[in-house]
Design an enzyme around this catalytic site. Structure first.
Site, PDB file in Angstrom:
ATOM      1  N   ARG A  49       6.540   6.115  42.983  1.00  0.00           N
ATOM      2  CA  ARG A  49       6.643   5.509  41.662  1.00  0.00           C
ATOM      3  C   ARG A  49       5.656   4.371  41.470  1.00  0.00           C
ATOM      4  NH1 ARG A  49      12.484   5.435  38.823  1.00  0.00           N
ATOM      5  NH2 ARG A  49      12.988   7.383  39.731  1.00  0.00           N
TER       6      ARG A  49
ATOM      7  N   ARG B 113      13.440  -0.209  32.114  1.00  0.00           N
ATOM      8  CA  ARG B 113      12.977   0.863  32.994  1.00  0.00           C
ATOM      9  C   ARG B 113      11.761   1.579  32.414  1.00  0.00           C
ATOM     10  NH1 ARG B 113      18.237   4.118  33.646  1.00  0.00           N
ATOM     11  NH2 ARG B 113      17.035   5.480  34.995  1.00  0.00           N
TER      12      ARG B 113
ATOM     13  N   LYS C 179      13.301  15.107  35.037  1.00  0.00           N
ATOM     14  CA  LYS C 179      12.621  15.562  36.255  1.00  0.00           C
ATOM     15  C   LYS C 179      13.622  15.933  37.347  1.00  0.00           C
ATOM     16  CE  LYS C 179      11.475  10.836  37.812  1.00  0.00           C
ATOM     17  NZ  LYS C 179      12.522  10.265  36.943  1.00  0.00           N
TER      18      LYS C 179
ATOM     19  N   ARG D  67      25.905   5.937  34.075  1.00  0.00           N
ATOM     20  CA  ARG D  67      25.301   5.002  35.036  1.00  0.00           C
ATOM     21  C   ARG D  67      25.138   3.652  34.362  1.00  0.00           C
ATOM     22  NH1 ARG D  67      20.120   8.117  37.320  1.00  0.00           N
ATOM     23  NH2 ARG D  67      19.231   6.056  37.047  1.00  0.00           N
TER      24      ARG D  67
ATOM     25  N   ARG E 285      23.562  10.909  29.121  1.00  0.00           N
ATOM     26  CA  ARG E 285      23.580  11.214  30.558  1.00  0.00           C
ATOM     27  C   ARG E 285      24.902  10.838  31.196  1.00  0.00           C
ATOM     28  NH1 ARG E 285      18.277  10.395  34.133  1.00  0.00           N
ATOM     29  NH2 ARG E 285      18.816   8.214  34.182  1.00  0.00           N
TER      30      ARG E 285
END
Ligand code: ADP
Ligand code: ZN
Length: 210
Positions: free
Chosen positions: A88, A167, A13, A156, A123
């Site tokens: 969220r 998550r 996103k 990360r 990522r």
């Protein structure tokens, strides 16, 4: 145009939000990026958020609501804005409504859980400016180096596999109910995340105009 991007962590996103931001000339506001910048700068808010982020939990509603309230007052939001990663939770969405913020479209980037873990492993984020990359799907021009600022690209800490599972759990319980919340107002558009970024982008741009 005021747009919200929903989606599981790692669904892409943020990438789509950036592209729509450039195309429409409106800012993309990422609560994740704002919190990470605060963490890096060691501000009070950053210190408050640290443990939550590292454990893959959500930062408390009042903290992120405060961040958004302040950010939306900036003059660059007058022509419209994109919210990437906010709201969220249902209370965050209700707070947005209570601020009198009108939303035109809610784009949900839909990627199955099985695909998320694989994407997360690739990522990378710039240590210096926070720009994000993917070793397969959104490569930097030079391996390990940020296109924007030349900074070093790292993983990360909250992209570690155990944290990703947490998550995803949080996403399903806290965030997914927002799909219903916005479907009821007719604002929700679902975009199936594709293998290639540009294919997802084509669907996203259609959904924004739809
Ligand atoms: P992703 O979408 O990949 O999970 P983000 O950068 O959007 O990554 O968010 C990273 C972390 O920042 C979240 O796991 C959470 O701890 C915190 N965060 C970001 N946005 C919010 C929000 N709206 N409410 C609560 N916590 C948030
Ligand atoms: Zn950078």
């Amino acid at each position: 145009m005021n747009i919200i991007f929903l989606g599981a962590p790692g669904a892409g996103k943020g990438t789509q939000a950036e592209i729509v931001s450039k195309q429409y000339g409106i800012p993309a506001i990422s609560t994740g990026n704002i919190i990470r910048a605060a963490l890096k700068n060691g501000t009070e808010m950053g210190l408050k958020a640290k443990a939550y982020i590292e454990e893959g939990k959500l930062v408390p509603d009042e903290v992120v609501i405060g961040i958004i309230q302040e950010r939306l007052k900036e003059p660059d939001c007058e022509k419209g804005f994109i919210l990437d990663g906010f709201p969220r939770t249902i209370p965050q969405a209700e707070a947005l409504d209570a601020m009198g913020v009108l939303i035109d479209k809610v784009i949900d980037i839909d990627v199955p859980d099985e695909a998320i873990a694989a994407r997360m492993a690739g990522r990378r984020v710039c240590k210096n400016c926070g720009a994000s990359y993917h070793i397969e799907y959104k490569k930097p021009a030079v391996d390990g180096v940020c296109n924007e600022c030349g900074g070093e690209l790292v993983q990360r800490t909250d992209d570690a596999p155990e944290t990703v599972l947490e998550r995803l759990k949080v996403y399903h319980t806290e965030t997914e109910p927002l799909k219903d919340y916005y479907a009821k107002t007719g604002k929700l558009r679902t975009v199936k995340g594709q293998e290639k970024v540009e294919d997802t982008t084509a669907l996203t741009l259609k959904a924004v105009e739809d």
